[in-house]
Write a protein that holds these residues in place. Structure first.
Motif, PDB file in Angstrom:
ATOM      1  N   LEU A  20      14.189   7.199   2.849  1.00 17.97           N
ATOM      2  CA  LEU A  20      12.903   7.862   2.627  1.00 17.97           C
ATOM      3  C   LEU A  20      11.948   7.818   3.818  1.00 17.97           C
ATOM      4  O   LEU A  20      11.151   8.734   3.998  1.00 17.97           O
ATOM      5  N   ARG A  21      11.943   6.714   4.553  1.00 16.77           N
ATOM      6  CA  ARG A  21      11.071   6.510   5.711  1.00 16.77           C
ATOM      7  C   ARG A  21       9.596   6.394   5.358  1.00 16.77           C
ATOM      8  O   ARG A  21       8.834   5.751   6.052  1.00 16.77           O
ATOM      9  N   GLY A  22       9.181   6.988   4.296  1.00 18.74           N
ATOM     10  CA  GLY A  22       7.798   6.881   3.851  1.00 18.74           C
ATOM     11  C   GLY A  22       7.668   7.498   2.471  1.00 18.74           C
ATOM     12  O   GLY A  22       8.482   8.346   2.088  1.00 18.74           O
ATOM     13  N   VAL A  23       6.674   7.057   1.698  1.00 15.68           N
ATOM     14  CA  VAL A  23       6.465   7.603   0.355  1.00 15.68           C
ATOM     15  C   VAL A  23       4.969   7.695   0.062  1.00 15.68           C
ATOM     16  O   VAL A  23       4.144   7.107   0.758  1.00 15.68           O
ATOM     17  N   GLU A  24       4.663   8.441  -0.974  1.00 12.40           N
ATOM     18  CA  GLU A  24       3.328   8.441  -1.551  1.00 12.40           C
ATOM     19  C   GLU A  24       3.370   7.527  -2.776  1.00 12.40           C
ATOM     20  O   GLU A  24       4.360   7.529  -3.517  1.00 12.40           O
ATOM     21  N   PHE A  25       2.320   6.752  -2.980  1.00 13.62           N
ATOM     22  CA  PHE A  25       2.275   5.913  -4.176  1.00 13.62           C
ATOM     23  C   PHE A  25       0.913   6.040  -4.850  1.00 13.62           C
ATOM     24  O   PHE A  25      -0.087   6.384  -4.225  1.00 13.62           O
ATOM     25  N   ARG A  26       0.910   5.742  -6.146  1.00 12.75           N
ATOM     26  CA  ARG A  26      -0.336   5.760  -6.908  1.00 12.75           C
ATOM     27  C   ARG A  26      -0.311   4.634  -7.929  1.00 12.75           C
ATOM     28  O   ARG A  26       0.655   4.486  -8.679  1.00 12.75           O
ATOM     29  N   LEU A  27      -1.361   3.849  -7.932  1.00 13.99           N
ATOM     30  CA  LEU A  27      -1.529   2.784  -8.911  1.00 13.99           C
ATOM     31  C   LEU A  27      -2.575   3.214  -9.932  1.00 13.99           C
ATOM     32  O   LEU A  27      -3.666   3.656  -9.557  1.00 13.99           O
ATOM     33  N   THR A  28      -2.244   3.107 -11.192  1.00 16.39           N
ATOM     34  CA  THR A  28      -3.215   3.326 -12.262  1.00 16.39           C
ATOM     35  C   THR A  28      -3.115   2.146 -13.214  1.00 16.39           C
ATOM     36  O   THR A  28      -2.052   1.533 -13.346  1.00 16.39           O
ATOM     37  N   GLY A  29      -4.212   1.813 -13.854  1.00 18.08           N
ATOM     38  CA  GLY A  29      -4.150   0.683 -14.768  1.00 18.08           C
ATOM     39  C   GLY A  29      -5.509   0.272 -15.287  1.00 18.08           C
ATOM     40  O   GLY A  29      -6.475   1.039 -15.244  1.00 18.08           O
TER      41      GLY A  29
ATOM     42  N   ASP B 181      14.397   3.535  -7.765  1.00 14.64           N
ATOM     43  CA  ASP B 181      13.928   2.307  -8.400  1.00 14.64           C
ATOM     44  C   ASP B 181      12.603   1.901  -7.752  1.00 14.64           C
ATOM     45  O   ASP B 181      12.585   1.316  -6.666  1.00 14.64           O
ATOM     46  N   ALA B 182      11.504   2.221  -8.415  1.00  9.70           N
ATOM     47  CA  ALA B 182      10.187   1.938  -7.845  1.00  9.70           C
ATOM     48  C   ALA B 182       9.924   0.441  -7.730  1.00  9.70           C
ATOM     49  O   ALA B 182       9.187   0.002  -6.842  1.00  9.70           O
ATOM     50  N   ALA B 183      10.527  -0.356  -8.611  1.00  5.88           N
ATOM     51  CA  ALA B 183      10.341  -1.808  -8.529  1.00  5.88           C
ATOM     52  C   ALA B 183      10.941  -2.351  -7.233  1.00  5.88           C
ATOM     53  O   ALA B 183      10.379  -3.256  -6.603  1.00  5.88           O
ATOM     54  N   GLU B 184      12.089  -1.804  -6.821  1.00  9.72           N
ATOM     55  CA  GLU B 184      12.693  -2.222  -5.555  1.00  9.72           C
ATOM     56  C   GLU B 184      11.815  -1.801  -4.381  1.00  9.72           C
ATOM     57  O   GLU B 184      11.644  -2.557  -3.419  1.00  9.72           O
ATOM     58  N   LEU B 185      11.271  -0.598  -4.453  1.00 12.04           N
ATOM     59  CA  LEU B 185      10.367  -0.148  -3.396  1.00 12.04           C
ATOM     60  C   LEU B 185       9.139  -1.047  -3.314  1.00 12.04           C
ATOM     61  O   LEU B 185       8.681  -1.412  -2.229  1.00 12.04           O
ATOM     62  N   LEU B 186       8.599  -1.400  -4.469  1.00  9.61           N
ATOM     63  CA  LEU B 186       7.398  -2.227  -4.513  1.00  9.61           C
ATOM     64  C   LEU B 186       7.642  -3.614  -3.926  1.00  9.61           C
ATOM     65  O   LEU B 186       6.712  -4.271  -3.464  1.00  9.61           O
ATOM     66  N   ALA B 187       8.892  -4.055  -3.918  1.00  9.66           N
ATOM     67  CA  ALA B 187       9.225  -5.371  -3.364  1.00  9.66           C
ATOM     68  C   ALA B 187       9.298  -5.364  -1.837  1.00  9.66           C
ATOM     69  O   ALA B 187       9.300  -6.433  -1.213  1.00  9.66           O
ATOM     70  N   LEU B 188       9.347  -4.177  -1.219  1.00 10.74           N
ATOM     71  CA  LEU B 188       9.381  -4.110   0.241  1.00 10.74           C
ATOM     72  C   LEU B 188       8.038  -4.565   0.806  1.00 10.74           C
ATOM     73  O   LEU B 188       6.980  -4.212   0.271  1.00 10.74           O
ATOM     74  N   PRO B 189       8.038  -5.345   1.887  1.00  7.95           N
ATOM     75  CA  PRO B 189       6.787  -5.898   2.413  1.00  7.95           C
ATOM     76  C   PRO B 189       5.689  -4.867   2.669  1.00  7.95           C
ATOM     77  O   PRO B 189       4.535  -5.078   2.281  1.00  7.95           O
ATOM     78  N   ALA B 190       6.020  -3.740   3.297  1.00  6.06           N
ATOM     79  CA  ALA B 190       4.992  -2.745   3.624  1.00  6.06           C
ATOM     80  C   ALA B 190       4.373  -2.147   2.370  1.00  6.06           C
ATOM     81  O   ALA B 190       3.156  -1.938   2.289  1.00  6.06           O
ATOM     82  N   VAL B 191       5.215  -1.873   1.377  1.00  8.94           N
ATOM     83  CA  VAL B 191       4.725  -1.276   0.136  1.00  8.94           C
ATOM     84  C   VAL B 191       3.945  -2.310  -0.669  1.00  8.94           C
ATOM     85  O   VAL B 191       2.883  -2.019  -1.230  1.00  8.94           O
ATOM     86  N   ARG B 192       4.486  -3.527  -0.723  1.00 14.38           N
ATOM     87  CA  ARG B 192       3.812  -4.583  -1.479  1.00 14.38           C
ATOM     88  C   ARG B 192       2.425  -4.861  -0.897  1.00 14.38           C
ATOM     89  O   ARG B 192       1.453  -5.050  -1.636  1.00 14.38           O
ATOM     90  N   TYR B 193       2.334  -4.880   0.420  1.00 12.83           N
ATOM     91  CA  TYR B 193       1.041  -5.122   1.063  1.00 12.83           C
ATOM     92  C   TYR B 193       0.039  -4.031   0.692  1.00 12.83           C
ATOM     93  O   TYR B 193      -1.121  -4.315   0.363  1.00 12.83           O
ATOM     94  N   ALA B 194       0.486  -2.766   0.751  1.00 10.67           N
ATOM     95  CA  ALA B 194      -0.409  -1.651   0.423  1.00 10.67           C
ATOM     96  C   ALA B 194      -0.854  -1.713  -1.030  1.00 10.67           C
ATOM     97  O   ALA B 194      -2.025  -1.452  -1.350  1.00 10.67           O
ATOM     98  N   ALA B 195       0.065  -2.064  -1.934  1.00  5.16           N
ATOM     99  CA  ALA B 195      -0.279  -2.147  -3.353  1.00  5.16           C
ATOM    100  C   ALA B 195      -1.222  -3.315  -3.623  1.00  5.16           C
ATOM    101  O   ALA B 195      -2.210  -3.174  -4.361  1.00  5.16           O
ATOM    102  N   GLU B 196      -0.933  -4.466  -3.035  1.00  3.68           N
ATOM    103  CA  GLU B 196      -1.782  -5.636  -3.265  1.00  3.68           C
ATOM    104  C   GLU B 196      -3.185  -5.425  -2.709  1.00  3.68           C
ATOM    105  O   GLU B 196      -4.165  -5.945  -3.257  1.00  3.68           O
ATOM    106  N   GLU B 197      -3.283  -4.659  -1.640  1.00  2.00           N
ATOM    107  CA  GLU B 197      -4.598  -4.330  -1.088  1.00  2.00           C
ATOM    108  C   GLU B 197      -5.430  -3.558  -2.116  1.00  2.00           C
ATOM    109  O   GLU B 197      -6.628  -3.813  -2.288  1.00  2.00           O
TER     110      GLU B 197
END
Length: 214
Positions: free
Chosen positions: A139-148, A77-93
């Motif tokens: 997972l301990r860590g993931v790769e992510f990609r934002l497109t839009g 569930d990528a939405a749950e991952l995106l809600a994690l503070p570390a992931v959310r911070y990286a995405a918002e950046e």
């Protein structure tokens, strides 16, 4: 109607074109099975049960999929991952960077409504234990990609439609995991790589996607 900028996507610098490949290690079922390997697999099965009892269903699910040895992709569930503070911070950046670059291009143009494609490329993020122990064990860590697309109105206001994709290849592979912070708690996750190397488990690709508008 607004104009669409077809030049290089926003935010592309610094991201990779492809997700990180698995760390180097022996190929699937390349090594002979030893009694220790059978004990290790039995211990992993008990660990999955324990994690499930403790409510860590994501960690249990990932480990069970590994032990099934199918090698098929595992969707999270990528939405749950995106809600994690570390992931959310990286995405918002990245989203903030898109907005800044879009407004910079818009100011250099005729300042009419415009749309700009954006792509972060693949980037890595380590999950914090404090954010979710369940996801960290999984997972301990993931790769992510934002497109839009970033849309800039005539008054300079921006809004963004985006797709958030996650991927991880080689969740238990040997290699540089320790350098990337994946041996915290004194748990050498690469030990589990031998199950893949003996054919008692099999590595797989973790995938997932979520969509948003900000």
């Amino acid at each position: 109607m607004g104009r669409t900028d077809l030049s290089r996507p926003l935010g592309r610098d610094g991201g990779r074109a492809d997700e990180r490949p698995p760390d180097a290690g022996a190929r699937f079922a390349e090594l002979p099975v030893r009694p220790y390997d059978l004990l290790l697999k039995a211990g992993c099965r008990l660990t999955a049960v324990l994690w499930s009892v403790l409510g860590m269903r994501r960690a249990a699910g990932v480990l069970r999929h590994y032990l099934r040895a199918t090698g098929t992709p595992y969707r999270v569930d990528a939405a749950e991952l995106l809600a994690l503070p570390a992931v959310r911070y990286a995405a918002e950046e990245q989203l903030a960077r898109w907005r800044a670059e879009a407004q910079g291009r818009w100011r250099r143009g005729p300042r009419t409504p415009a749309a700009y494609p954006a792509d972060s490329g693949w980037r890595g993020v380590l999950l914090a234990r404090r954010g979710s122990l369940d996801w960290w064990f999984a997972l301990r860590g993931v790769e992510f990609r934002l497109t839009g697309t970033v849309r800039v109105a005539a008054d300079g206001a921006t809004n963004v439609d985006y797709r958030f994709a996650v991927c991880k290849n080689g969740n238990f592979a040997r290699g540089a995991r320790k350098e990337r912070g994946e041996s915290e708690y004194g748990i050498p996750f690469a030990v589990f790589a031998r199950l893949h190397e003996t054919g008692l488990a099999r590595e797989f690709t973790v995938t997932g996607e979520a969509f948003g508008h900000v």
